[in-house]
Design a protein around this motif. Structure first.
Motif, PDB file in Angstrom:
ATOM      1  N   LEU A 133      -3.085 -18.117  13.122  1.00 14.81           N
ATOM      2  CA  LEU A 133      -3.611 -19.224  12.334  1.00 14.81           C
ATOM      3  C   LEU A 133      -5.128 -19.294  12.431  1.00 14.81           C
ATOM      4  CD1 LEU A 133      -3.040 -21.839  10.670  1.00 14.81           C
ATOM      5  CD2 LEU A 133      -2.947 -23.034  12.863  1.00 14.81           C
ATOM      6  N   ASN A 134      -5.652 -19.239  13.635  1.00 16.77           N
ATOM      7  CA  ASN A 134      -7.109 -19.294  13.808  1.00 16.77           C
ATOM      8  C   ASN A 134      -7.805 -18.141  13.103  1.00 16.77           C
ATOM      9  OD1 ASN A 134      -7.075 -21.669  15.315  1.00 16.77           O
ATOM     10  ND2 ASN A 134      -6.878 -20.581  17.245  1.00 16.77           N
ATOM     11  N   ALA A 171     -11.442 -27.405   1.458  1.00 13.96           N
ATOM     12  CA  ALA A 171     -10.537 -28.232   2.260  1.00 13.96           C
ATOM     13  C   ALA A 171      -9.102 -28.130   1.755  1.00 13.96           C
ATOM     14  CB  ALA A 171     -11.007 -29.680   2.248  1.00 13.96           C
ATOM     15  N   LEU A 172      -8.923 -28.149   0.445  1.00  8.46           N
ATOM     16  CA  LEU A 172      -7.568 -28.103  -0.116  1.00  8.46           C
ATOM     17  C   LEU A 172      -6.951 -26.711  -0.042  1.00  8.46           C
ATOM     18  CD1 LEU A 172      -7.981 -30.494  -3.169  1.00  8.46           C
ATOM     19  CD2 LEU A 172      -6.815 -30.950  -0.997  1.00  8.46           C
ATOM     20  N   SER A 173      -7.762 -25.706   0.186  1.00 11.57           N
ATOM     21  CA  SER A 173      -7.208 -24.350   0.320  1.00 11.57           C
ATOM     22  C   SER A 173      -6.557 -24.136   1.686  1.00 11.57           C
ATOM     23  CB  SER A 173      -8.281 -23.292   0.065  1.00 11.57           C
ATOM     24  OG  SER A 173      -9.262 -23.286   1.085  1.00 11.57           O
ATOM     25  N   VAL A 195      -2.372 -22.002   5.405  1.00 13.59           N
ATOM     26  CA  VAL A 195      -1.475 -22.204   6.546  1.00 13.59           C
ATOM     27  C   VAL A 195      -0.046 -21.845   6.159  1.00 13.59           C
ATOM     28  CG1 VAL A 195      -0.472 -23.930   8.105  1.00 13.59           C
ATOM     29  CG2 VAL A 195      -2.936 -23.915   7.678  1.00 13.59           C
ATOM     30  N   SER A 196       0.373 -22.269   4.975  1.00  8.31           N
ATOM     31  CA  SER A 196       1.748 -21.965   4.547  1.00  8.31           C
ATOM     32  C   SER A 196       1.949 -20.465   4.389  1.00  8.31           C
ATOM     33  CB  SER A 196       2.083 -22.704   3.249  1.00  8.31           C
ATOM     34  OG  SER A 196       1.339 -22.217   2.154  1.00  8.31           O
ATOM     35  N   ARG A 197       0.970 -19.775   3.854  1.00 11.41           N
ATOM     36  CA  ARG A 197       1.069 -18.314   3.701  1.00 11.41           C
ATOM     37  C   ARG A 197       1.072 -17.621   5.066  1.00 11.41           C
ATOM     38  NH1 ARG A 197       3.248 -17.710  -1.061  1.00 11.41           N
ATOM     39  NH2 ARG A 197       1.966 -18.525  -2.727  1.00 11.41           N
ATOM     40  N   ALA A 209       8.259 -29.285   5.789  1.00  8.09           N
ATOM     41  CA  ALA A 209       8.508 -28.736   4.463  1.00  8.09           C
ATOM     42  C   ALA A 209       8.325 -27.222   4.422  1.00  8.09           C
ATOM     43  CB  ALA A 209       7.591 -29.409   3.439  1.00  8.09           C
ATOM     44  N   ILE A 210       7.235 -26.727   4.978  1.00 11.38           N
ATOM     45  CA  ILE A 210       7.021 -25.277   4.894  1.00 11.38           C
ATOM     46  C   ILE A 210       8.004 -24.523   5.776  1.00 11.38           C
ATOM     47  CG2 ILE A 210       4.617 -25.533   4.184  1.00 11.38           C
ATOM     48  CD1 ILE A 210       3.786 -24.432   6.960  1.00 11.38           C
TER      49      ILE A 210
END
Length: 168
Positions: A24-25, A46-48, A53-55, A129-130
């Motif tokens: 993740l980092n 910010a919205l990306s 994270v989900s990918r 959810a993810i």
């Protein structure tokens, strides 16, 4: 040496969480570099983060299926698998990951890209959810369009962000 099966199980889970945390980092640093190169607006940056994270979570599940199953074993079962002492250790290992994701929601909220809300609750909702989407990929062999995990993941992240007032 581990004094019990639970102690061994906790150690394995903590190692897997640490492995995902590093992925993740690294992935978020790569995303930041990408956004810098393309001179993305702060709100877009910010919205990306939730999409990235989900990918990354999907990538982790694909590349490390046994590790993903180890995490799923605990998350997917509503019954507590560990007593409070052992469970607390797993949660302590997981919290920095959740806080890192919550930081992204906090940044988006500060930029007015999302409405005001509890960032950790949003993170828990997002994570739930993810996590639920990843195992659905196995049904793609029966209906590739309906169970396209990438499309479902994008849909769930987009829907959550819209629910939290993200712009189109």
């Amino acid at each position: 040496y581990f004094p019990s099966k639970d102690a061994l199980f906790v150690e394995l889970q903590c190692r897997v969480i640490d492995e995902f945390s590093q992925l993740l980092n690294d992935g978020l640093v790569e995303l930041d570099n990408f956004n810098t190169r393309r001179k993305a607006e702060k709100k877009t940056r910010a919205l990306s983060v939730p999409f990235a994270v989900s990918r990354l979570y999907q990538e982790f599940a694909r590349k490390q299926p046994a590790h993903f199953r180890l995490i799923s074993l605990t998350i997917g079962d509503p019954a507590p698998r560990l007593d409070d002492e052992f469970g607390s250790r797993v949660i302590a290992e997981l919290m920095p990951v959740l806080v890192r994701v919550a930081k992204g929601f906090n940044e988006a909220t500060g930029l007015k890209a999302l409405s005001t809300g509890n960032d950790l609750k949003r993170t828990a909702t997002f994570w739930s959810a993810i996590h639920a989407i990843v195992p659905l990929a196995k049904f793609g062999r029966f209906d590739a369009k309906l169970f396209d995990a990438d499309a479902l993941m994008e849909e769930v992240v987009f829907t959550l962000l819209k629910g939290w007032s993200a712009p189109e």
